[in-house]
Design a protein around this motif. Structure first.
Motif, PDB file in Angstrom:
ATOM      1  N   ALA A   1       1.401 -19.174  14.060  1.00  0.00           N
ATOM      2  CA  ALA A   1       1.103 -20.122  12.989  1.00  0.00           C
ATOM      3  C   ALA A   1       2.343 -20.533  12.202  1.00  0.00           C
ATOM      4  O   ALA A   1       2.256 -21.374  11.309  1.00  0.00           O
ATOM      5  N   GLY A   2       3.487 -19.938  12.529  1.00  0.00           N
ATOM      6  CA  GLY A   2       4.720 -20.279  11.822  1.00  0.00           C
ATOM      7  C   GLY A   2       4.973 -19.441  10.594  1.00  0.00           C
ATOM      8  O   GLY A   2       5.767 -19.812   9.722  1.00  0.00           O
ATOM      9  N   LEU A   3       4.313 -18.275  10.521  1.00  0.00           N
ATOM     10  CA  LEU A   3       4.487 -17.360   9.404  1.00  0.00           C
ATOM     11  C   LEU A   3       5.265 -16.131   9.865  1.00  0.00           C
ATOM     12  O   LEU A   3       5.087 -15.662  10.987  1.00  0.00           O
ATOM     13  N   ALA A   4       6.101 -15.617   8.985  1.00  0.00           N
ATOM     14  CA  ALA A   4       6.914 -14.440   9.314  1.00  0.00           C
ATOM     15  C   ALA A   4       6.323 -13.206   8.641  1.00  0.00           C
ATOM     16  O   ALA A   4       6.345 -13.106   7.409  1.00  0.00           O
ATOM     17  N   PRO A   5       5.784 -12.264   9.412  1.00  0.00           N
ATOM     18  CA  PRO A   5       5.240 -11.045   8.808  1.00  0.00           C
ATOM     19  C   PRO A   5       6.332 -10.259   8.079  1.00  0.00           C
ATOM     20  O   PRO A   5       7.418 -10.052   8.605  1.00  0.00           O
ATOM     21  N   GLU A   6       6.021  -9.835   6.854  1.00  0.00           N
ATOM     22  CA  GLU A   6       6.976  -9.061   6.068  1.00  0.00           C
ATOM     23  C   GLU A   6       6.548  -7.610   5.886  1.00  0.00           C
ATOM     24  O   GLU A   6       7.362  -6.702   6.002  1.00  0.00           O
ATOM     25  N   ARG A   7       5.271  -7.392   5.574  1.00  0.00           N
ATOM     26  CA  ARG A   7       4.801  -6.031   5.316  1.00  0.00           C
ATOM     27  C   ARG A   7       3.413  -5.857   5.930  1.00  0.00           C
ATOM     28  O   ARG A   7       2.567  -6.740   5.842  1.00  0.00           O
ATOM     29  N   TRP A   8       3.220  -4.695   6.545  1.00  0.00           N
ATOM     30  CA  TRP A   8       1.943  -4.351   7.156  1.00  0.00           C
ATOM     31  C   TRP A   8       1.316  -3.192   6.385  1.00  0.00           C
ATOM     32  O   TRP A   8       2.011  -2.270   5.960  1.00  0.00           O
ATOM     33  N   HIS A   9      -0.008  -3.237   6.233  1.00  0.00           N
ATOM     34  CA  HIS A   9      -0.690  -2.185   5.492  1.00  0.00           C
ATOM     35  C   HIS A   9      -2.017  -1.836   6.157  1.00  0.00           C
ATOM     36  O   HIS A   9      -2.676  -2.697   6.730  1.00  0.00           O
ATOM     37  N   GLY A  10      -2.380  -0.573   6.013  1.00  0.00           N
ATOM     38  CA  GLY A  10      -3.739  -0.153   6.320  1.00  0.00           C
ATOM     39  C   GLY A  10      -4.538  -0.171   5.029  1.00  0.00           C
ATOM     40  O   GLY A  10      -4.074   0.320   3.997  1.00  0.00           O
ATOM     41  N   VAL A  11      -5.720  -0.744   5.072  1.00  0.00           N
ATOM     42  CA  VAL A  11      -6.580  -0.844   3.895  1.00  0.00           C
ATOM     43  C   VAL A  11      -7.833  -0.013   4.153  1.00  0.00           C
ATOM     44  O   VAL A  11      -8.475  -0.148   5.195  1.00  0.00           O
ATOM     45  N   ARG A  12      -8.174   0.835   3.194  1.00  0.00           N
ATOM     46  CA  ARG A  12      -9.297   1.771   3.329  1.00  0.00           C
ATOM     47  C   ARG A  12      -9.010   2.814   4.405  1.00  0.00           C
ATOM     48  O   ARG A  12      -9.804   3.056   5.296  1.00  0.00           O
ATOM     49  N   VAL A  13      -7.835   3.440   4.287  1.00  0.00           N
ATOM     50  CA  VAL A  13      -7.503   4.544   5.193  1.00  0.00           C
ATOM     51  C   VAL A  13      -8.483   5.690   4.984  1.00  0.00           C
ATOM     52  O   VAL A  13      -9.009   6.271   5.935  1.00  0.00           O
ATOM     53  N   LEU A  14      -8.738   6.021   3.716  1.00  0.00           N
ATOM     54  CA  LEU A  14      -9.617   7.138   3.383  1.00  0.00           C
ATOM     55  C   LEU A  14     -10.852   6.722   2.583  1.00  0.00           C
ATOM     56  O   LEU A  14     -11.819   7.478   2.520  1.00  0.00           O
ATOM     57  N   ALA A  15     -10.805   5.568   1.965  1.00  0.00           N
ATOM     58  CA  ALA A  15     -11.854   5.188   1.010  1.00  0.00           C
ATOM     59  C   ALA A  15     -13.250   5.184   1.623  1.00  0.00           C
ATOM     60  O   ALA A  15     -14.233   5.475   0.923  1.00  0.00           O
ATOM     61  N   ASP A  16     -13.354   4.878   2.916  1.00  0.00           N
ATOM     62  CA  ASP A  16     -14.668   4.849   3.567  1.00  0.00           C
ATOM     63  C   ASP A  16     -15.077   6.225   4.098  1.00  0.00           C
ATOM     64  O   ASP A  16     -16.208   6.390   4.560  1.00  0.00           O
ATOM     65  N   LEU A  17     -14.168   7.182   4.045  1.00  0.00           N
ATOM     66  CA  LEU A  17     -14.442   8.509   4.594  1.00  0.00           C
ATOM     67  C   LEU A  17     -14.799   9.530   3.524  1.00  0.00           C
ATOM     68  O   LEU A  17     -15.493  10.510   3.802  1.00  0.00           O
ATOM     69  N   VAL A  18     -14.324   9.314   2.300  1.00  0.00           N
ATOM     70  CA  VAL A  18     -14.562  10.266   1.212  1.00  0.00           C
ATOM     71  C   VAL A  18     -15.952  10.023   0.626  1.00  0.00           C
ATOM     72  O   VAL A  18     -16.267   8.894   0.218  1.00  0.00           O
TER      73      VAL A  18
END
Length: 240
Positions: free
Chosen positions: A182-199
């Motif tokens: 799409a012509g976008l340069a990824p800068e930062r990658w994140h995991g969201v809800r690593v633990l929030a759905d498990l606790v």
């Protein structure tokens, strides 16, 4: 930007932390409120707090019911004058938002359900000014495979692994390819809800400091493999 209860929620804390850092960085540069476009913004979970912080927000969503709820929420928070809402799909952005005018575009939980994800991300990129950024949030295929398998749904786990599950799921490689195309340069990658759905919710409710500790742990794990890679959702901040 002051942190609201929504931003302190462990399910959304990582995304809010990234957005706050980006908007603070921009404010330090030119001091003007940002123009944020929320593609698929629904009832305003992100739009209303952003408007409350002083930013101009354009919401595009196909659901008239969601937009009605957004209008009520914006009125209750006294930010209706900072939010513009359009009924339409994310693909309609070029017709609803002047190209090259958005500082930030949110594309959260949209690529899973649109007809053409590549076309949607191209529309997101077109809305951004040079130097602007997209916040893209998608369901993680790895987490889906694990969750379905642990629940005993082995056929569904195999379908998710092969990419045959609907709504779609993504891994880092597939999402990176779409964003880059799409012509976008990824800068930062994140995991969201690593633990929030498990606790269990009872743990957070009973322990006085548990919520704050869980948010802190989510933030600490968000960019660290392998924790990032098994989160419920994947998030990328990508710049035009």
């Amino acid at each position: 930007m002051p942190r609201t209860r929504t931003q302190a929620n462990p399910r959304y804390a990582v995304v809010w932390a990234v957005l706050n850092a980006e908007l603070d960085r921009r404010a330090a540069t030119d001091g003007a409120p940002a123009h944020v476009v929320d593609a698929g913004g629904g009832t305003g979970g992100f739009a209303v707090p952003l408007a409350k912080a002083g930013h101009r927000v354009t919401v595009v969503d196909p659901s008239p019911d969601a937009l009605a709820a957004l209008a009520r929420r914006a009125a209750e928070r006294d930010v209706a004058d900072r939010i513009t809402a359009y009924q339409g799909d994310a693909d309609d952005l070029p017709n609803l938002v002047e190209p090259g005018t958005a500082d930030v575009v949110l594309c959260h939980s949209v690529l899973e359900v649109v007809d053409d994800p590549a076309r949607t991300l191209a529309a997101v990129a077109a809305a951004l000014r040079p130097g602007g950024c997209a916040s893209v949030l998608v369901a993680n295929r790895v987490a889906t495979v694990l969750a379905r398998a642990l629940a005993g749904h082995f056929g569904q786990a195999q379908d998710a692994l092969s990419g045959d599950l609907e709504p779609r799921r993504y891994d880092l490689e597939a999402l990176a390819a779409l964003v880059t195309k799409a012509g976008l340069a990824p800068e930062r990658w994140h995991g969201v809800r690593v633990l929030a759905d498990l606790v269990p919710g009872a743990v957070v409710d009973v322990e006085p400091d548990a919520l704050e500790a869980l948010v802190a742990l989510e933030l600490a794990l968000a960019e660290r493999p392998p924790y990032r890679d098994i989160a419920t959702q994947l998030h990328v901040l990508a710049r035009r």
